[in-house]
Design a protein around this motif. Structure first.
Motif, short mmCIF file in Angstrom:
data_model
loop_
_atom_site.label_atom_id
_atom_site.label_comp_id
_atom_site.label_asym_id
_atom_site.label_seq_id
_atom_site.Cartn_x
_atom_site.Cartn_y
_atom_site.Cartn_z
N UNK A 223 24.34 35.69 31.66
CA UNK A 223 24.43 35.36 32.90
C UNK A 223 26.17 35.97 33.20
N UNK A 224 26.89 35.83 32.43
CA UNK A 224 28.06 36.70 32.56
C UNK A 224 28.51 37.89 33.08
N UNK A 225 26.81 38.83 33.29
CA UNK A 225 27.39 39.80 33.74
C UNK A 225 26.57 40.42 35.08
N UNK A 226 26.36 39.05 35.96
CA UNK A 226 25.11 39.17 36.64
C UNK A 226 26.75 38.29 37.82
N UNK A 227 27.90 37.88 37.28
CA UNK A 227 28.68 37.54 38.09
C UNK A 227 29.78 38.40 38.65
N UNK A 228 30.11 38.24 40.24
CA UNK A 228 30.02 39.10 40.58
C UNK A 228 32.00 39.34 40.70
N UNK A 229 32.34 38.23 40.89
CA UNK A 229 34.23 38.33 40.67
C UNK A 229 34.25 38.86 39.15
N UNK A 230 33.93 38.38 38.24
CA UNK A 230 34.22 38.55 36.72
C UNK A 230 33.37 40.18 36.48
N UNK A 231 32.20 41.20 36.75
CA UNK A 231 32.06 42.67 37.09
C UNK A 231 33.65 43.17 38.42
N UNK A 232 34.11 42.18 39.06
CA UNK A 232 35.15 42.97 39.81
C UNK A 232 36.56 43.09 39.02
N UNK A 233 36.87 41.62 37.92
CA UNK A 233 37.86 41.88 37.15
C UNK A 233 37.43 42.92 36.14
N UNK A 234 36.58 42.93 34.98
CA UNK A 234 36.34 44.36 34.77
C UNK A 234 36.11 45.87 34.79
N UNK A 235 35.98 45.91 36.46
CA UNK A 235 36.27 46.34 37.23
C UNK A 235 38.14 47.03 37.54
#
Length: 410
Positions: A223-235
């Motif tokens: 579910x963490x991979x669907x969190x937009x903010x988390x993915x932006x941090x990953x970017x």
């Protein structure tokens, strides 16, 4: 592990124990850095001991990558089951065991399978340790109320210098690979037992209940991979980690071949990069406390973009050197501050840190080969435009690292 996720937490019971906790986690960072850099200078000896070629060494080292990614995924469960102190101690002991297996497998048994198993164990330990120490580091930051993660990551960088220097010195002095690795395994095991004593043994609340089924735990992690903010941090972490990995692999060659400097001079450029990154992380904490996490990442990534422009386009060596230092500043803060932001961005910090750490690992491990492939078609300096573009993307989306206000406790 946030305040609502621990059971009977003894954290910050007094200032002295808090300071011991902080330095214990910092020591764990340093031990991780020492470990991952120690075998680089010994790869020629490893190849000779196993009687293999470079292609086989590449396949052997891929066991470390596979182990690291597996460890990243397992870190949340290990923290839940073992607690902070137990997880850090167990993972450092696993890394020590892996080093011993590598040394014995290469220098005594001359068995490739043992070396592969050793690298897989070290990779798993380092991957899970990376998540665990960042979760612990984020808690230390919250307890102190000040930014400490850049300094902790500077300890990793300093440890990497120590590990590489140790390997190089042992190679120069004729110390056998098995003697070095077995000795380091013993020292690491002793250091793990000593350093982790000061880490609180708080256990996440979810570990006190019945263990969730595997499918449900996998869904929670996914579910963490669907969190937009988390993915932006990953970017953000994708851009800066690609910048760091590319520098580690290609900077020296680019200075030598594209900027036409001697090998010794090219090596000094890399020293300048490593020193610039470490110093930026040492002084980064006070900067973050003054201007905020987002502005700090924007400032450093902007410096990195300018630095890479100079490195790619400039002709005078002194201007290329300035670009190298600015490039180092550009990659210095995104990873540690991204870890902090991920840890506080929602429930289950270990799983969230695992997501962004996975993105960073992929960039650091897979990015340099992509740059190498592009260099075959366009030249090495032109291939670095990809890194520059992704660092510019990190600048654009760095607002995702904003600091959340802590929930008020009655």
């Amino acid at each position: 592990m946030t305040a609502g996720q621990t059971v009977a937490s003894p954290r910050a019971a007094d200032r002295a124990s808090l300071a011991r906790w902080r330095w214990a986690v910092t020591a764990a960072f340093a031990l991780g850095g020492i470990t991952v850099s120690t075998w680089g200078p010994r790869l020629p000896d490893l190849r000779a001991d196993l009687h293999v070629r470079d292609a086989a060494i590449g396949l052997i080292l891929s066991a470390f990558t596979v182990g690291s990614i597996t460890g990243l995924s397992a870190a949340s469960t290990l923290l839940a089951r073992l607690g902070g102190r137990g997880a850090l101690r167990s993972l450092l002991l696993l890394v020590a065991l892996g080093l011993a297996v590598i040394g014995a497998g290469a220098g005594i048994a001359h068995e490739i399978i043992l070396v592969v198993l050793g690298f897989a164990a070290v990779g798993f330990g380092i991957g899970a340790l990376d998540v665990s120490i960042n979760v612990e580091g984020a808690e230390v930051e919250r307890a102190y109320g000040t930014t400490l993660m850049p300094l902790m990551h500077a300890a990793w960088s300093a440890g990497a210098v120590v590990g590489a220097a140790t390997g190089a010195a042992c190679a120069a002095l004729g110390v056998s690979l098995q003697a070095q690795f077995l000795a380091e395994a013993v020292l690491l095991a002793l250091a793990a037992g000593i350093a982790t004593r000061a880490v609180p043994d708080a256990v996440p609340a979810e570990a006190t209940g019945e263990r969730l089924p595997l499918a449900q735990r996998l869904r929670t992690w996914a579910s963490g991979w669907t969190d937009l903010r988390l993915l932006l941090i990953g970017l953000v972490m994708l851009g800066v980690e690609l910048g760091e990995g590319s520098a580690n692999n290609w900077l020296t060659l680019a200075v030598r071949d594209e900027h036409h400097q001697r090998e010794a001079v090219a090596a000094l450029f890399f020293v300048a990069f490593a020193a610039g990154e470490t110093i930026a992380r040492v002084v980064g904490g006070p900067l973050v406390d003054r201007v905020g996490r987002v502005r700090a990442v924007r400032a450093t990534t902007a410096a990195g973009v300018v630095g890479m422009l100079l490195f790619i386009l400039a002709a005078p060596a002194w201007l290329v050197l300035i670009g190298t230092v600015l490039w180092a500043v550009g990659v210095s803060m995104g990873f540690p501050l991204g870890m902090s932001a991920a840890a506080e961005s929602g429930p289950n910090p270990a799983a969230r840190v695992s997501v962004v750490a996975s993105i960073g690992y992929v960039a650091n491990l897979a990015g340099p080969p992509v740059v190498g492939a592009l260099s075959q078609a366009f030249g090495l300096l032109d291939a670095l435009w990809l890194v520059l573009v992704l660092m510019a993307v990190a600048f654009v989306v760095s607002g995702a690292l904003h600091r959340d206000e802590p929930a008020r406790t009655p």
